[in-house]
Design a protein around this motif. Structure first.
Motif, short mmCIF file in Angstrom:
data_model
loop_
_atom_site.label_atom_id
_atom_site.label_comp_id
_atom_site.label_asym_id
_atom_site.label_seq_id
_atom_site.Cartn_x
_atom_site.Cartn_y
_atom_site.Cartn_z
N ILE A 1 -4.03 -37.86 -58.55
CA ILE A 1 -4.31 -39.08 -59.29
C ILE A 1 -4.68 -38.71 -60.72
N PHE A 2 -4.19 -39.49 -61.65
CA PHE A 2 -4.49 -39.29 -63.07
C PHE A 2 -5.11 -40.58 -63.58
N VAL A 3 -6.28 -40.48 -64.21
CA VAL A 3 -7.01 -41.65 -64.71
C VAL A 3 -7.41 -41.39 -66.15
N GLU A 4 -7.09 -42.34 -67.05
CA GLU A 4 -7.50 -42.18 -68.44
C GLU A 4 -7.71 -43.54 -69.10
N SER A 5 -8.58 -43.56 -70.10
CA SER A 5 -8.74 -44.76 -70.92
C SER A 5 -7.49 -44.92 -71.76
N GLY B 1 -8.24 -50.67 -71.55
CA GLY B 1 -8.58 -50.53 -70.14
C GLY B 1 -8.36 -49.13 -69.63
N THR B 2 -7.94 -49.03 -68.38
CA THR B 2 -7.77 -47.75 -67.70
C THR B 2 -6.38 -47.65 -67.09
N TRP B 3 -5.70 -46.54 -67.34
CA TRP B 3 -4.39 -46.24 -66.79
C TRP B 3 -4.57 -45.32 -65.59
N VAL B 4 -3.94 -45.66 -64.47
CA VAL B 4 -4.01 -44.86 -63.24
C VAL B 4 -2.60 -44.60 -62.76
N SER B 5 -2.28 -43.31 -62.59
CA SER B 5 -0.94 -42.93 -62.10
C SER B 5 -1.06 -41.64 -61.30
N GLN B 6 0.07 -41.17 -60.78
CA GLN B 6 0.04 -39.94 -60.00
C GLN B 6 0.01 -38.69 -60.87
N ASN B 7 0.51 -38.79 -62.11
CA ASN B 7 0.42 -37.65 -63.01
C ASN B 7 0.40 -38.14 -64.46
#
Length: 126
Positions: free
Chosen positions: A38-42, A84-90
């Motif tokens: 999981i990849f999470v970033e502002s 906001g926040t971006w959530v993806s697999q990479n």
């Protein structure tokens, strides 16, 4: 909370009553338990919405509160940028989920405008 799902086929916007922090915590926990990266970033996301004079005052109020940025695309559409926040697999994924909080009124306004603009063009069947 607004949840924008970016897929190869297009985007889908949802309004959820869950807080961002609770949603992120659950999402991370599920990924860890499933062994999925999981990849999470502002980040920021962009929504293109039709210009509708009924909502321009409300959109201008959100912009004045610095909750969103608004730019004209052309004579018929506005580009609305939300933080906001971006959530993806990479890190390099073009598919993923973007979540943001703008307060109940702001979230419902953008959700309503987007939903009305999708009538007859939705990729999802309820």
């Amino acid at each position: 909370m607004l949840k924008i799902t970016y897929l190869e086929e297009g985007i889908y916007l949802e309004y959820l009553e869950e807080s961002i922090e609770a949603w992120k915590a659950n999402r991370i926990l599920v990924s860890l338990r499933a062994g999925i990266s999981i990849f999470v970033e502002s980040s920021t996301a962009c929504l293109v919405i039709p210009i509708d004079s009924r909502y321009l005052v409300d959109i201008a109020e959100l912009e004045a509160k610095q909750l969103i940025e608004v730019f004209p695309c052309d004579e018929e559409y506005l580009e609305v940028i939300v933080p906001g926040t971006w959530v993806s697999q990479n890190e390099d994924s073009e598919e993923g989920i973007f979540v943001c909080e703008l307060g109940l009124g702001g979230e419902y306004l953008l959700y309503s405008i987007w939903q009305k603009s999708q009538v007859g063009s939705s990729l999802f069947i309820d």
